[in-house]
Design a protein around this motif. Structure first.
Motif, PDB file in Angstrom:
ATOM      1  N   VAL A 825      -1.809 -11.566  -7.776  1.00  0.00           N
ATOM      2  CA  VAL A 825      -1.013 -10.574  -7.045  1.00  0.00           C
ATOM      3  C   VAL A 825      -1.430  -9.164  -7.448  1.00  0.00           C
ATOM      4  CG1 VAL A 825       1.310  -9.671  -6.685  1.00  0.00           C
ATOM      5  CG2 VAL A 825       0.923 -12.133  -6.702  1.00  0.00           C
ATOM      6  N   ALA A 826      -1.669  -8.932  -8.741  1.00  0.00           N
ATOM      7  CA  ALA A 826      -2.084  -7.600  -9.191  1.00  0.00           C
ATOM      8  C   ALA A 826      -3.418  -7.214  -8.578  1.00  0.00           C
ATOM      9  CB  ALA A 826      -2.166  -7.574 -10.723  1.00  0.00           C
ATOM     10  N   ALA A 827      -4.364  -8.142  -8.559  1.00  0.00           N
ATOM     11  CA  ALA A 827      -5.690  -7.841  -7.999  1.00  0.00           C
ATOM     12  C   ALA A 827      -5.602  -7.536  -6.513  1.00  0.00           C
ATOM     13  CB  ALA A 827      -6.627  -9.026  -8.252  1.00  0.00           C
ATOM     14  N   ILE A 828      -4.845  -8.368  -5.772  1.00  0.00           N
ATOM     15  CA  ILE A 828      -4.720  -8.148  -4.329  1.00  0.00           C
ATOM     16  C   ILE A 828      -4.004  -6.833  -4.045  1.00  0.00           C
ATOM     17  CG2 ILE A 828      -3.636  -9.003  -2.215  1.00  0.00           C
ATOM     18  CD1 ILE A 828      -4.106 -11.842  -3.249  1.00  0.00           C
ATOM     19  N   GLY A 829      -2.941  -6.561  -4.778  1.00  0.00           N
ATOM     20  CA  GLY A 829      -2.175  -5.332  -4.554  1.00  0.00           C
ATOM     21  C   GLY A 829      -2.985  -4.086  -4.801  1.00  0.00           C
ATOM     22  N   VAL A 830      -3.731  -4.050  -5.915  1.00  0.00           N
ATOM     23  CA  VAL A 830      -4.533  -2.859  -6.250  1.00  0.00           C
ATOM     24  C   VAL A 830      -5.677  -2.686  -5.261  1.00  0.00           C
ATOM     25  CG1 VAL A 830      -6.026  -1.822  -7.979  1.00  0.00           C
ATOM     26  CG2 VAL A 830      -3.886  -2.917  -8.680  1.00  0.00           C
ATOM     27  N   LEU A 831      -6.368  -3.784  -4.930  1.00  0.00           N
ATOM     28  CA  LEU A 831      -7.504  -3.688  -3.997  1.00  0.00           C
ATOM     29  C   LEU A 831      -7.034  -3.244  -2.615  1.00  0.00           C
ATOM     30  CD1 LEU A 831      -9.548  -6.871  -4.997  1.00  0.00           C
ATOM     31  CD2 LEU A 831     -10.128  -4.480  -5.473  1.00  0.00           C
ATOM     32  N   SER A 832      -5.817  -3.649  -2.226  1.00  0.00           N
ATOM     33  CA  SER A 832      -5.301  -3.245  -0.917  1.00  0.00           C
ATOM     34  C   SER A 832      -4.817  -1.800  -0.912  1.00  0.00           C
ATOM     35  CB  SER A 832      -4.138  -4.167  -0.508  1.00  0.00           C
ATOM     36  OG  SER A 832      -4.551  -5.507  -0.467  1.00  0.00           O
ATOM     37  N   SER A 833      -4.703  -1.190  -2.078  1.00  0.00           N
ATOM     38  CA  SER A 833      -4.162   0.170  -2.184  1.00  0.00           C
ATOM     39  C   SER A 833      -5.234   1.194  -2.550  1.00  0.00           C
ATOM     40  CB  SER A 833      -3.032   0.203  -3.227  1.00  0.00           C
ATOM     41  OG  SER A 833      -2.048  -0.743  -2.944  1.00  0.00           O
ATOM     42  N   LEU A 834      -6.492   0.862  -2.364  1.00  0.00           N
ATOM     43  CA  LEU A 834      -7.558   1.784  -2.754  1.00  0.00           C
ATOM     44  C   LEU A 834      -7.468   3.104  -1.998  1.00  0.00           C
ATOM     45  CD1 LEU A 834     -10.637  -0.625  -3.080  1.00  0.00           C
ATOM     46  CD2 LEU A 834      -9.259   0.406  -4.896  1.00  0.00           C
ATOM     47  N   ASP A 835      -6.972   3.057  -0.725  1.00  0.00           N
ATOM     48  CA  ASP A 835      -6.833   4.300   0.047  1.00  0.00           C
ATOM     49  C   ASP A 835      -5.851   5.249  -0.628  1.00  0.00           C
ATOM     50  OD1 ASP A 835      -8.600   3.399   1.867  1.00  0.00           O
ATOM     51  OD2 ASP A 835      -7.118   2.880   3.416  1.00  0.00           O
ATOM     52  N   VAL A 836      -4.825   4.682  -1.285  1.00  0.00           N
ATOM     53  CA  VAL A 836      -3.834   5.515  -1.976  1.00  0.00           C
ATOM     54  C   VAL A 836      -4.501   6.298  -3.097  1.00  0.00           C
ATOM     55  CG1 VAL A 836      -1.718   5.451  -3.343  1.00  0.00           C
ATOM     56  CG2 VAL A 836      -1.982   3.905  -1.388  1.00  0.00           C
ATOM     57  N   LEU A 837      -5.461   5.686  -3.776  1.00  0.00           N
ATOM     58  CA  LEU A 837      -6.147   6.340  -4.889  1.00  0.00           C
ATOM     59  C   LEU A 837      -7.156   7.380  -4.404  1.00  0.00           C
ATOM     60  CD1 LEU A 837      -6.798   3.171  -7.099  1.00  0.00           C
ATOM     61  CD2 LEU A 837      -4.928   4.799  -7.301  1.00  0.00           C
ATOM     62  N   ARG A 838      -7.776   7.120  -3.244  1.00  0.00           N
ATOM     63  CA  ARG A 838      -8.854   8.004  -2.775  1.00  0.00           C
ATOM     64  C   ARG A 838      -8.332   9.218  -2.002  1.00  0.00           C
ATOM     65  NH1 ARG A 838     -11.858   2.985  -1.457  1.00  0.00           N
ATOM     66  NH2 ARG A 838     -10.981   3.148   0.645  1.00  0.00           N
ATOM     67  N   GLU A 839      -7.125   9.137  -1.447  1.00  0.00           N
ATOM     68  CA  GLU A 839      -6.630  10.195  -0.553  1.00  0.00           C
ATOM     69  C   GLU A 839      -6.425  11.510  -1.319  1.00  0.00           C
ATOM     70  OE1 GLU A 839      -5.859  10.911   3.453  1.00  0.00           O
ATOM     71  OE2 GLU A 839      -6.233   8.957   2.534  1.00  0.00           O
ATOM     72  N   LYS A 840      -6.856  12.631  -0.700  1.00  0.00           N
ATOM     73  CA  LYS A 840      -6.678  13.966  -1.285  1.00  0.00           C
ATOM     74  C   LYS A 840      -5.240  14.448  -1.060  1.00  0.00           C
ATOM     75  CE  LYS A 840     -10.994  14.377  -2.521  1.00  0.00           C
ATOM     76  NZ  LYS A 840     -11.366  14.385  -3.960  1.00  0.00           N
ATOM     77  N   PRO A 841      -4.575  14.982  -2.093  1.00  0.00           N
ATOM     78  CA  PRO A 841      -3.162  15.375  -1.947  1.00  0.00           C
ATOM     79  C   PRO A 841      -2.945  16.517  -0.961  1.00  0.00           C
ATOM     80  CG  PRO A 841      -4.021  16.060  -4.092  1.00  0.00           C
ATOM     81  CD  PRO A 841      -5.056  15.175  -3.475  1.00  0.00           C
ATOM     82  N   LEU A 842      -3.879  17.476  -0.872  1.00  0.00           N
ATOM     83  CA  LEU A 842      -3.680  18.624  -0.001  1.00  0.00           C
ATOM     84  C   LEU A 842      -3.582  18.207   1.458  1.00  0.00           C
ATOM     85  CD1 LEU A 842      -3.399  21.674   0.195  1.00  0.00           C
ATOM     86  CD2 LEU A 842      -5.901  21.830   0.349  1.00  0.00           C
ATOM     87  N   LEU A 843      -4.487  17.283   1.886  1.00  0.00           N
ATOM     88  CA  LEU A 843      -4.467  16.832   3.280  1.00  0.00           C
ATOM     89  C   LEU A 843      -3.171  16.086   3.596  1.00  0.00           C
ATOM     90  CD1 LEU A 843      -8.158  15.534   3.622  1.00  0.00           C
ATOM     91  CD2 LEU A 843      -7.187  17.669   4.506  1.00  0.00           C
ATOM     92  N   THR A 844      -2.714  15.320   2.654  1.00  0.00           N
ATOM     93  CA  THR A 844      -1.487  14.544   2.869  1.00  0.00           C
ATOM     94  C   THR A 844      -0.271  15.457   2.987  1.00  0.00           C
ATOM     95  OG1 THR A 844      -2.426  12.703   1.606  1.00  0.00           O
ATOM     96  CG2 THR A 844      -0.033  12.717   1.927  1.00  0.00           C
ATOM     97  N   LEU A 845      -0.139  16.451   2.086  1.00  0.00           N
ATOM     98  CA  LEU A 845       1.016  17.334   2.103  1.00  0.00           C
ATOM     99  C   LEU A 845       1.007  18.222   3.342  1.00  0.00           C
ATOM    100  CD1 LEU A 845       1.133  18.313  -1.684  1.00  0.00           C
ATOM    101  CD2 LEU A 845       2.598  16.684  -0.463  1.00  0.00           C
ATOM    102  N   ARG A 846      -0.188  18.642   3.793  1.00  0.00           N
ATOM    103  CA  ARG A 846      -0.255  19.446   5.018  1.00  0.00           C
ATOM    104  C   ARG A 846       0.201  18.621   6.230  1.00  0.00           C
ATOM    105  NH1 ARG A 846      -6.083  22.602   4.510  1.00  0.00           N
ATOM    106  NH2 ARG A 846      -5.324  24.370   3.250  1.00  0.00           N
ATOM    107  N   ALA A 847      -0.191  17.320   6.232  1.00  0.00           N
ATOM    108  CA  ALA A 847       0.195  16.461   7.358  1.00  0.00           C
ATOM    109  C   ALA A 847       1.708  16.304   7.421  1.00  0.00           C
ATOM    110  CB  ALA A 847      -0.473  15.088   7.233  1.00  0.00           C
ATOM    111  N   GLU A 848       2.362  16.269   6.260  1.00  0.00           N
ATOM    112  CA  GLU A 848       3.814  16.152   6.243  1.00  0.00           C
ATOM    113  C   GLU A 848       4.467  17.448   6.687  1.00  0.00           C
ATOM    114  OE1 GLU A 848       5.955  13.612   5.577  1.00  0.00           O
ATOM    115  OE2 GLU A 848       4.228  12.304   5.661  1.00  0.00           O
TER     116      GLU A 848
END
Length: 848
Positions: A825-848
């Motif tokens: 479960v840990a391996a699947i969860g982390v591998l499925s969340s790689l986008d969360v780690l790669r996303e830049k915070p500035l782009l995300t906060l501007r989108a909100e």
């Protein structure tokens, strides 16, 4: 309507990736249903056309005693009366077979079948290499054998084997034999000889376990009438008659049960997918609140909006079901490669044309779409509570008071699930039981998961930032924790539970084969051979350990006169099922160490008055009590014995055997009888083989059952059953993994936003990765713990009430299951969340 269609297409195009994994769960379940039903329907088609070959006759008449002149005269008269066109007699008996070469010290228990020139009346006896079968192969002491006997005895075609004291030449190898059903219990490989050579072997001695069978060929019109007439003629005799139709009906019922119950496995997986669909639909509606409010501002009604999402669910459910049919087709395509392997070509399975059947495919698609709809209806009702004013102010979407529409929908959905399950099992009762059982299991797993989440809640106060937020995320709004706990925990429950049961059974069998326990069993020792066998076993050169000879006779219950049970005729006894079977009985004046009295007093010394002690199971199943009189047929002699005691027998202790009926000495002492002997055999494999070979050389009619070989067979069967059930658990676990990936996808945008906030406040990528690892590691640990706890209850219940063996706790299996589930479960969860780690915070906060 066009508006609904357009919006459904737009919504599906925009969000299908996030919903995909949930409907792949539907696909896995549909694939299981379609594959299992298609395979069983394909095999049933071949067995249905080969029904006569399964018993090699139109009518089969059998007895386990020698034919009496009166019985044969009656049978011959009836066969002539109903127009029988052909008949042939066969004799079947277990015996020891050994190589004629004395240097090969090995003997093997086999099932001998003596046949006449007319055999087989139906079907074809197939030989290895495609050689045609002809009865001349058996004439002049020829023999046909199964390939496994060649391997066991290290012999080849053209060499000789000894059956009794007579040498037979191996003239062919049997691949397929009419009259031998797939799955029949067997004491050993089949051996075919000519009926004319049977008497010379000396195997048909007193007390031999030979079964005499008369195979009859006749016109279809008289079959049922002949069987009914013979059953009436022999209702008080030990002669059975049945037609190929009864075998066909029995096989049909077996296939119906297999098809219906195995398809429930797929249905469980589909329901798991349905639970995931319900959960994701709820989250999806929450995410679409503002969009729904906008649509209502533009004039859309709640019914229209619900229709949009309902249509979307139907499309994805249909797509998932079609994908499931495709997966089933791929799985079935591999079956011919397996059944055409040399080890698997010995049955009708190789003749089956495997493929997807239309009925199974349509049923699977229908179930996939129906379950998707059923589980999405209740969450979609939340659309009714969304108001246009939600765009202007934050307000609860929940409606006030009791929502009777939602309650009615829940009732209808529950009824629909029961109907689908009953449809799959072809039984409303089974449907109710399965739904109630699954609901109870789901509730238990949910409560266990909630309890475990409560237990780890104090970790939210830990000083570790990643661990603290990982625990808090387990109870976040819109989380999929409960669904994942249910799906992954159920998969772990299946796998760990079955593995621990397998370990318990193997440990139980190993316990029985301790240093002092018998591991061999001699049968059919004649009274005149008792002294010789005793001398043989006492000879240190043969390496036998402790042994004892037990006198035995064969008997049937033909009547009971008692307080609760009154059975006046053998026909009445037959109506009570297994009470009419043939029993092995003995006589003695003491209880054995594996017995204890439940009622009455056990005698001491002989008596001329017949008395019998019965096993407690006979007392409980057939209501035979103290003081009742049981009428027996022992070698054609009637004996009325009074029940004077009831015994409890520990069937796990094999040192002293076990008997349902034990008589008081004095009545049966001089009756014709034979002996059996449990004994401790030699230690090494070579010594055991030589022991059996030497014993059979001196006493050809004596059969040797080697418990070590039986244990190996049991281990092999158990490994196959365990593998099959583990595959089911693996499919459930796989569905849980898909639900986990889908849950990550559904909450992806929320997680990306949270990660952006954390990064803005100073958290680095490594800290967020540790947070995800802790979160999914804890979730995996909880899932594994839930499954392991359920497996403990499963193994205890099955061991205690089904298998009647001591319950054992195998901590390594449970610990391994928890660790493996946590890592997965840990391996699947982390591998499925790689986008969360790669996303830049500035782009995300501007989108909100």
């Amino acid at each position: 309507m066009s508006f609904v269609l357009r919006m459904a297409v737009r919504e599906t195009r925009a969000s299908w990736r996030r919903l995909l994994f949930f409907f792949v769960c539907i696909a896995v379940g549909v694939a299981a249903i379609v594959a299992l039903r298609s395979i069983i329907q394909s095999v049933r088609a071949v067995f249905g056309t080969e029904a006569k070959s399964l018993i090699a006759a139109d009518v089969l008449i059998s007895t386990n005693r020698d034919w009496t002149p009166e019985a044969r005269a009656t049978i011959d008269r009836r066969l002539s009366e109903y127009g029988a066109t052909a008949q042939t007699e066969t004799v079947e008996t277990p015996t020891m077979v050994r190589s004629a070469d004395r240097s090969r010290n090995v003997a093997r228990m086999s099932e001998l079948r003596a046949v006449g020139p007319e055999f087989p009346l139906y079907g074809t006896l197939t030989l290895q290499g495609g050689a045609p079968y002809n009865h001349s192969l058996l004439k002049g002491q020829g023999v046909l054998v199964r390939p496994e006997l060649l391997t066991a005895l290290n012999v080849a075609v053209g060499e000789q084997v000894l059956i009794g004291q007579v040498p037979f030449t191996i003239r062919g190898v049997i691949v397929d034999e009419p009259g031998r059903r797939v799955g029949d219990f067997s004491l050993g490989p089949r051996v075919l000889i000519d009926t004319a050579d049977l008497q010379a072997t000396g195997l048909l001695t007193f007390g031999s376990r030979a079964r005499h069978v008369l195979l009859v060929k006749m016109p279809e019109s008289g079959i049922d009438r002949l069987v009914k007439t013979l059953q009436s003629d022999f209702k008080e005799a030990f002669v059975n008659a049945r037609s190929f139709r009864s075998s066909d009906d029995e096989i049909g019922r077996d296939f119906d049960r297999a098809e219906n119950y195995l398809s429930l496995v797929g249905l469980v997986i589909v329901i798991l997918g349905g639970i995931a669909v319900s959960s994701v639909t709820r989250v999806f509606v929450l995410q679409k609140m503002h969009a729904i409010a906008v649509l209502k501002c533009l004039g859309s009604t709640s019914i229209q909006i619900m229709a949009i999402y309902m249509l979307q669910v139907m499309v994805l459910g249909f797509a998932g079901s079609v994908l499931g049919v495709g997966l089933a087709r791929v799985a079935i395509a591999a079956i011919p490669y397996y059944v055409t392997m040399p080890a698997a070509t010995t049955s009708l399975l190789a003749e089956v044309h495997y493929g997807i059947t239309w009925s199974a495919a349509l049923q699977g698609i229908g179930i996939g779409v129906l379950v998707s709809l059923l589980f999405s209806v209740v969450p979609l009702l939340r659309v009714r509570a969304v108001k246009p004013s939600l765009l202007l102010r934050d307000e609860s979407a929940a409606s006030a008071g009791t929502d009777w529409t939602r309650i009615a929908a829940l009732v209808l959905v529950s009824a629909g699930l029961v109907a689908v399950t009953a449809w799959q099992a072809s039984s409303l009762t089974v449907g109710l039981i399965v739904c109630a059982g699954f609901s109870a299991l789901a509730i238990v797993l949910m409560l266990a998961g909630r309890l475990l989440v409560y237990v780890v809640a104090p970790l939210a106060n830990t000083s570790s930032f990643p661990l603290r937020h990982a625990v808090l995320h387990l109870s976040r709004p819109g989380n999929q924790t409960r669904v994942i706990l249910l799906a992954v925990g159920l998969g772990a429950f299946f796998i760990v539970g079955v593995r621990t049961l397998q370990s318990s059974l193997l440990a139980e069998f190993s316990t029985e084969m301790t240093a002092n326990a018998p591991d061999m069993f001699l049968m059919d020792v004649q009274r005149g051979q008792a002294a010789g066998v005793t001398s043989f076993l006492q000879d240190p050169a043969h390496g036998a350990g402790s042994f004892r000879l037990i006198p035995v006779l064969r008997a049937r219950v033909t009547g009971v006169e008692g307080r609760e049970t009154q059975l006046e005729s053998f026909e009445d006894v037959r109506a009570r099922g297994s009470l009419a079977r043939e029993y092995t009985i003995t006589y003695r004046d003491r209880l054995e160490p594996n017995e204890e009295l439940a009622e009455g007093r056990f005698w001491s010394g002989p008596s001329t008055e017949p008395e019998v002690s019965i096993e407690q199971g006979i007392h409980e199943r057939f209501q035979i009590n103290m003081g009742d009189t049981v009428r027996f047929d022992i070698l054609g002699r009637r004996l009325d014995a009074k029940v004077t005691s009831i015994r409890r027998v520990d069937w796990r202790d094999s040192r002293n055997g076990g008997f349902m009926f034990v008589f008081r000495p004095g009545v049966l002492d001089d009756a014709p009888q034979m002996f059996i002997s449990p004994l401790k055999g030699p230690v090494t494999t070579a010594a055991r083989a030589k022991f059996q070979s030497d014993l059979v050389a001196q006493f050809p009619n004596v059969s040797v059952i080697d418990f070590r070989e039986i244990l190996l067979t049991i281990q092999d069967v158990m490994s196959k059953v365990t593998l099959a059930i583990s595959v089911v658990g693996g499919l459930v676990l796989f569905s849980g993994a898909l639900i986990l990936v889908g849950a990550v996808a559904m909450t992806k945008f929320q997680r990306v936003y949270e990660a952006a906030v954390f990064k803005t406040l100073g958290a680095n990528t490594r800290t967020i990765a540790r947070m995800l690892l802790f979160e999914y590691g804890v979730l995996g640990f909880l899932s594994g713990a839930v499954g392991s706890l359920g497996a403990v209850a499963l193994s205890w219940g099955v061991s205690r009430y089904a298998l009647d063996i001591p319950w054992r706790f195998f901590w390594m299996e449970h610990l391994g299951g928890v660790v493996a589930t946590s890592v997965l479960v840990a391996a699947i969860g982390v591998l499925s969340s790689l986008d969360v780690l790669r996303e830049k915070p500035l782009l995300t906060l501007r989108a909100e």
